[in-house]
Design a protein around this motif. Structure first.
Motif, PDB file in Angstrom:
ATOM      1  N   ASN A   1      -0.497  -7.754  -9.080  1.00 21.47           N
ATOM      2  CA  ASN A   1       0.016  -7.696  -7.713  1.00 21.47           C
ATOM      3  C   ASN A   1       0.201  -9.124  -7.205  1.00 21.47           C
ATOM      4  OD1 ASN A   1      -0.284  -4.916  -7.877  1.00 21.47           O
ATOM      5  ND2 ASN A   1      -2.286  -4.933  -6.859  1.00 21.47           N
ATOM      6  N   ILE A   2       1.287  -9.339  -6.491  1.00 24.63           N
ATOM      7  CA  ILE A   2       1.570 -10.665  -5.947  1.00 24.63           C
ATOM      8  C   ILE A   2       1.707 -10.569  -4.434  1.00 24.63           C
ATOM      9  CG2 ILE A   2       3.224 -12.573  -5.874  1.00 24.63           C
ATOM     10  CD1 ILE A   2       3.936 -11.996  -8.750  1.00 24.63           C
ATOM     11  N   ALA A   3       0.904 -11.339  -3.734  1.00 25.99           N
ATOM     12  CA  ALA A   3       0.959 -11.402  -2.270  1.00 25.99           C
ATOM     13  C   ALA A   3       1.370 -12.818  -1.867  1.00 25.99           C
ATOM     14  CB  ALA A   3      -0.393 -11.049  -1.662  1.00 25.99           C
ATOM     15  N   THR A   4       2.389 -12.926  -1.063  1.00 28.16           N
ATOM     16  CA  THR A   4       2.858 -14.245  -0.633  1.00 28.16           C
ATOM     17  C   THR A   4       2.778 -14.360   0.882  1.00 28.16           C
ATOM     18  OG1 THR A   4       5.169 -13.529  -0.420  1.00 28.16           O
ATOM     19  CG2 THR A   4       4.462 -14.337  -2.571  1.00 28.16           C
ATOM     20  N   SER A   5       2.696 -15.575   1.324  1.00 28.67           N
ATOM     21  CA  SER A   5       2.695 -15.839   2.767  1.00 28.67           C
ATOM     22  C   SER A   5       3.432 -17.143   3.029  1.00 28.67           C
ATOM     23  CB  SER A   5       1.261 -15.922   3.308  1.00 28.67           C
ATOM     24  OG  SER A   5       0.525 -16.931   2.631  1.00 28.67           O
ATOM     25  N   LYS A   6       4.126 -17.181   4.138  1.00 25.40           N
ATOM     26  CA  LYS A   6       4.810 -18.411   4.534  1.00 25.40           C
ATOM     27  C   LYS A   6       4.787 -18.531   6.054  1.00 25.40           C
ATOM     28  CE  LYS A   6       9.453 -16.338   4.375  1.00 25.40           C
ATOM     29  NZ  LYS A   6      10.795 -16.451   3.774  1.00 25.40           N
TER      30      LYS A   6
ATOM     31  N   SER B   1       4.358 -10.863   2.373  1.00 26.98           N
ATOM     32  CA  SER B   1       5.105  -9.867   1.606  1.00 26.98           C
ATOM     33  C   SER B   1       4.360  -9.581   0.308  1.00 26.98           C
ATOM     34  CB  SER B   1       6.533 -10.351   1.313  1.00 26.98           C
ATOM     35  OG  SER B   1       6.504 -11.532   0.528  1.00 26.98           O
ATOM     36  N   LEU B   2       4.715  -8.453  -0.283  1.00 24.23           N
ATOM     37  CA  LEU B   2       4.048  -8.000  -1.499  1.00 24.23           C
ATOM     38  C   LEU B   2       5.059  -7.764  -2.606  1.00 24.23           C
ATOM     39  CD1 LEU B   2       1.598  -5.387   0.054  1.00 24.23           C
ATOM     40  CD2 LEU B   2       1.008  -7.674  -0.767  1.00 24.23           C
ATOM     41  N   GLY B   3       4.617  -7.938  -3.832  1.00 20.58           N
ATOM     42  CA  GLY B   3       5.456  -7.684  -4.995  1.00 20.58           C
ATOM     43  C   GLY B   3       4.586  -7.525  -6.222  1.00 20.58           C
ATOM     44  N   SER B   4       5.202  -7.612  -7.365  1.00 19.45           N
ATOM     45  CA  SER B   4       4.486  -7.440  -8.629  1.00 19.45           C
ATOM     46  C   SER B   4       4.907  -8.517  -9.607  1.00 19.45           C
ATOM     47  CB  SER B   4       4.771  -6.049  -9.226  1.00 19.45           C
ATOM     48  OG  SER B   4       4.476  -5.026  -8.299  1.00 19.45           O
ATOM     49  N   GLY B   5       4.189  -8.603 -10.705  1.00 14.53           N
ATOM     50  CA  GLY B   5       4.502  -9.564 -11.765  1.00 14.53           C
ATOM     51  C   GLY B   5       3.921  -9.090 -13.078  1.00 14.53           C
ATOM     52  N   VAL B   6       4.307  -9.776 -14.160  1.00 13.74           N
ATOM     53  CA  VAL B   6       3.860  -9.391 -15.497  1.00 13.74           C
ATOM     54  C   VAL B   6       3.364 -10.628 -16.242  1.00 13.74           C
ATOM     55  CG1 VAL B   6       4.463  -8.200 -17.630  1.00 13.74           C
ATOM     56  CG2 VAL B   6       5.649  -7.602 -15.518  1.00 13.74           C
ATOM     57  N   ILE B   7       2.152 -10.544 -16.760  1.00 12.21           N
ATOM     58  CA  ILE B   7       1.603 -11.642 -17.554  1.00 12.21           C
ATOM     59  C   ILE B   7       2.259 -11.606 -18.930  1.00 12.21           C
ATOM     60  CG2 ILE B   7      -0.478 -12.643 -18.558  1.00 12.21           C
ATOM     61  CD1 ILE B   7      -2.083 -11.199 -16.378  1.00 12.21           C
ATOM     62  N   ILE B   8       2.973 -12.681 -19.287  1.00 13.32           N
ATOM     63  CA  ILE B   8       3.675 -12.712 -20.565  1.00 13.32           C
ATOM     64  C   ILE B   8       3.028 -13.672 -21.561  1.00 13.32           C
ATOM     65  CG2 ILE B   8       5.877 -12.024 -19.557  1.00 13.32           C
ATOM     66  CD1 ILE B   8       6.698 -14.993 -19.657  1.00 13.32           C
TER      67      ILE B   8
ATOM     68  N   ASP C   1       4.705 -20.257   0.971  1.00  9.55           N
ATOM     69  CA  ASP C   1       3.769 -21.373   1.084  1.00  9.55           C
ATOM     70  C   ASP C   1       2.524 -21.127   0.239  1.00  9.55           C
ATOM     71  OD1 ASP C   1       5.339 -22.853   2.950  1.00  9.55           O
ATOM     72  OD2 ASP C   1       4.703 -21.465   4.522  1.00  9.55           O
ATOM     73  N   GLN C   2       2.195 -19.879   0.039  1.00 12.63           N
ATOM     74  CA  GLN C   2       1.033 -19.525  -0.770  1.00 12.63           C
ATOM     75  C   GLN C   2       1.355 -18.271  -1.588  1.00 12.63           C
ATOM     76  OE1 GLN C   2      -2.531 -18.048   1.196  1.00 12.63           O
ATOM     77  NE2 GLN C   2      -3.850 -19.161  -0.230  1.00 12.63           N
ATOM     78  N   ILE C   3       0.959 -18.309  -2.851  1.00 13.52           N
ATOM     79  CA  ILE C   3       1.161 -17.165  -3.750  1.00 13.52           C
ATOM     80  C   ILE C   3      -0.198 -16.779  -4.318  1.00 13.52           C
ATOM     81  CG2 ILE C   3       2.335 -16.294  -5.809  1.00 13.52           C
ATOM     82  CD1 ILE C   3       4.378 -18.574  -5.427  1.00 13.52           C
ATOM     83  N   LYS C   4      -0.608 -15.568  -4.061  1.00 22.23           N
ATOM     84  CA  LYS C   4      -1.900 -15.087  -4.557  1.00 22.23           C
ATOM     85  C   LYS C   4      -1.660 -13.940  -5.524  1.00 22.23           C
ATOM     86  CE  LYS C   4      -5.343 -15.387  -1.828  1.00 22.23           C
ATOM     87  NZ  LYS C   4      -6.184 -16.368  -2.579  1.00 22.23           N
ATOM     88  N   VAL C   5      -2.289 -14.042  -6.685  1.00 22.33           N
ATOM     89  CA  VAL C   5      -2.129 -13.039  -7.737  1.00 22.33           C
ATOM     90  C   VAL C   5      -3.398 -12.200  -7.837  1.00 22.33           C
ATOM     91  CG1 VAL C   5      -1.868 -12.693 -10.232  1.00 22.33           C
ATOM     92  CG2 VAL C   5      -0.477 -14.401  -9.055  1.00 22.33           C
ATOM     93  N   GLY C   6      -3.215 -10.879  -7.814  1.00 21.22           N
ATOM     94  CA  GLY C   6      -4.337  -9.965  -7.984  1.00 21.22           C
ATOM     95  C   GLY C   6      -4.259  -9.281  -9.336  1.00 21.22           C
ATOM     96  N   LEU C   7      -5.258  -9.484 -10.181  1.00 21.35           N
ATOM     97  CA  LEU C   7      -5.273  -8.887 -11.510  1.00 21.35           C
ATOM     98  C   LEU C   7      -5.730  -7.433 -11.447  1.00 21.35           C
ATOM     99  CD1 LEU C   7      -5.157 -11.967 -12.122  1.00 21.35           C
ATOM    100  CD2 LEU C   7      -6.467 -11.481 -14.190  1.00 21.35           C
TER     101      LEU C   7
ATOM    102  N   ASN D   1      10.328   1.347  -5.820  1.00 19.04           N
ATOM    103  CA  ASN D   1      10.325   1.185  -4.369  1.00 19.04           C
ATOM    104  C   ASN D   1       9.968  -0.254  -4.012  1.00 19.04           C
ATOM    105  OD1 ASN D   1      10.690   3.994  -3.092  1.00 19.04           O
ATOM    106  ND2 ASN D   1       9.134   4.399  -4.641  1.00 19.04           N
ATOM    107  N   PRO D   2      10.135  -0.645  -2.750  1.00 15.67           N
ATOM    108  CA  PRO D   2       9.718  -1.976  -2.330  1.00 15.67           C
ATOM    109  C   PRO D   2       8.269  -2.246  -2.739  1.00 15.67           C
ATOM    110  CG  PRO D   2      10.973  -0.942  -0.585  1.00 15.67           C
ATOM    111  CD  PRO D   2      10.792   0.102  -1.642  1.00 15.67           C
ATOM    112  N   GLY D   3       8.036  -3.387  -3.349  1.00 12.87           N
ATOM    113  CA  GLY D   3       6.719  -3.722  -3.899  1.00 12.87           C
ATOM    114  C   GLY D   3       6.698  -3.623  -5.406  1.00 12.87           C
ATOM    115  N   ASN D   4       7.625  -2.823  -5.978  1.00 17.65           N
ATOM    116  CA  ASN D   4       7.770  -2.747  -7.437  1.00 17.65           C
ATOM    117  C   ASN D   4       8.484  -3.968  -7.999  1.00 17.65           C
ATOM    118  OD1 ASN D   4       7.802   0.651  -7.178  1.00 17.65           O
ATOM    119  ND2 ASN D   4       6.866  -0.238  -9.005  1.00 17.65           N
ATOM    120  N   SER D   5       9.174  -4.712  -7.151  1.00 20.71           N
ATOM    121  CA  SER D   5       9.950  -5.860  -7.610  1.00 20.71           C
ATOM    122  C   SER D   5       9.086  -6.826  -8.412  1.00 20.71           C
ATOM    123  CB  SER D   5      10.562  -6.598  -6.417  1.00 20.71           C
ATOM    124  OG  SER D   5      11.530  -5.809  -5.792  1.00 20.71           O
ATOM    125  N   GLY D   6       9.570  -7.202  -9.576  1.00 21.41           N
ATOM    126  CA  GLY D   6       8.835  -8.117 -10.450  1.00 21.41           C
ATOM    127  C   GLY D   6       7.891  -7.420 -11.390  1.00 21.41           C
ATOM    128  N   GLY D   7       7.737  -6.107 -11.223  1.00 20.05           N
ATOM    129  CA  GLY D   7       6.832  -5.349 -12.079  1.00 20.05           C
ATOM    130  C   GLY D   7       7.450  -5.003 -13.418  1.00 20.05           C
TER     131      GLY D   7
END
Length: 386
Positions: free
Chosen positions: A74-79, A112-119, A136-142, A230-236
């Motif tokens: 999970n990726i949470a960003t803030s600006k 905002s929220l999104g997703s990512g994949v560890i490659i 401004d800040q990117i926080k990754v939740g495993l 759906n919104p939040g799946n982006s990057g998953g």
């Protein structure tokens, strides 16, 4: 007495013979039928009942999910966003007249929220550019509950991909599939964080391949899927039935913002090509000549009084760009590049984009019904603004 019975012996014997023959025929004809009945009963008894699910469509995809899910984050960003006090607040005359020059502007944190994949086990994470853009800040939740700040390695807005990095050892990296093995009809699973509810898995199939969505990217042949995105799946992750990554979920086709069964994912082959350049250069370098082409069709040829030939009409040209400097003009009809016939603007753009800046390309144009071969030195494609 014998004389009385003698006339009856013949008919009785005749009747017995007929009866015995009839019984013999019934026994002979019933044996094959009884034999078939025995065989069928034996088959029903000895043959196990088989599931209707085939090997390619298992009852459960739990193994595939358990293999891939730890690598999806999970990726949470803030600006920090500065809000205008008035629509005309940037106008200097308005600000001076109303004394707003010294007035402080309101600021707030936009999240905002999104997703990512560890490659990579070393900490590289692939996601969408729009997930982390201007953050401004990117926080990754495993998946195991740990959280850590991430840094941006590089972004490619033209494919909507971004590569970020987290400093953690021995991370669970996902296995990458081969793009050429993906087929329409393959079962796929989308893993991400829709609406921020937490990691979620949805199932569908590959609905189509090679989808061109110019409003998303001009350089991606998207995988289309009906797995709910759906919104939040982006990057998953979009994975196959074996838990291997086949694409990065990017966009949905929807007027309401909800899933309508038409989602798009960037194929992993395209993503890995982008990742290699982001790791090496921090950006993706593409070739560029600075022309705006359009397919020359009969209606267009008639409207501009041009010859009705196969090719691309140069509608516009970038001032001082490579094509402009080489002598290509608006109104020229491009018929060949390096000897190859060109009929599709997308194919022409991809051909140029795959060239390195400094490479040379011979472009044949038809100008006033004369063929000209023009040598163009390929430049670097400018970075999109915004």
């Amino acid at each position: 007495m014998k004389s009385v019975l003698r006339p009856l012996i013949g008919p009785v014997l005749y009747g017995l013979i007929i009866a015995l023959g009839y019984i013999f025929i019934i026994e002979r004809t019933s044996q094959p039928i009884q034999h078939e009945v025995v065989l069928i009963e034996k088959q029903i008894t000895e043959t196990p009942i088989q599931s209707t699910a085939s090997i390619s469509d298992p009852i459960s995809y739990a193994d595939a999910v358990s293999k891939a899910q730890p690598a999806v984050v999970n990726i949470a960003t803030s600006k920090l966003v500065t809000e205008k006090a008035h629509p005309l607040a940037d106008d200097p005359v308005f600000r001076r007249f109303f004394g707003l020059n010294q007035a402080p502007r309101r600021q707030r944190m936009q999240q905002s929220l999104g997703s990512g994949v560890i490659i990579s086990p070393s900490g590289y994470i692939l996601t969408n550019n729009h997930v982390i853009a201007q953050a401004d800040q990117i926080k990754v939740g495993l998946a195991d509950g740990r959280e850590i700040d991430a840094m941006v390695v590089g972004t490619d807005p033209e494919t909507d991909l971004a590569l970020i990095y987290i400093d953690m050892p021995d991370l669970p990296a996902i296995n990458l599939a081969k793009t050429e093995n993906i087929r329409v009809g393959d079962v796929v699973l989308a893993i991400g964080n829709p609406f921020g509810v937490g990691q979620t898995v949805t199932k569908g199939i590959v609905s189509a391949l090679g989808r061109h969505q110019s409003d998303i990217s001009s350089f991606v042949d998207f995988i289309q899927t009906d797995a709910a995105i759906n919104p939040g799946n982006s990057g998953g992750a979009l994975i196959n039935a074996y838990g291997d990554l086949i694409g990065i979920n990017t966009a949905i086709y929807s007027n309401s913002g909800g899933s309508l069964g038409i989602g798009f994912a960037i194929p992993i082959g395209t993503a890995t090509d982008v990742v290699k350049q982001l790791v090496q250069y921090g950006q993706v370098i593409r070739g560029w000549v600075g022309i705006e082409p359009q397919v020359l069709n009969p209606a267009l040829a008639k409207a501009f009084n041009l010859p009705n030939i196969e090719g691309l009409l140069v509608m516009g040209i970038a001032k001082n760009g490579p094509a402009h400097q080489a002598g290509i003009r608006p109104g020229d009809i491009i018929t060949h590049m390096n000897g190859n016939m060109i009929e599709d603007p997308r194919a022409a753009m991809e051909m140029i984009a795959n060239m390195k800046p400094g490479a040379k390309v011979t472009i044949r144009v038809n100008r006033q019904e004369q063929s000209l071969d023009i040598l163009v030195v390929v430049g670097a494609r400018p970075t999109p603004q915004g």
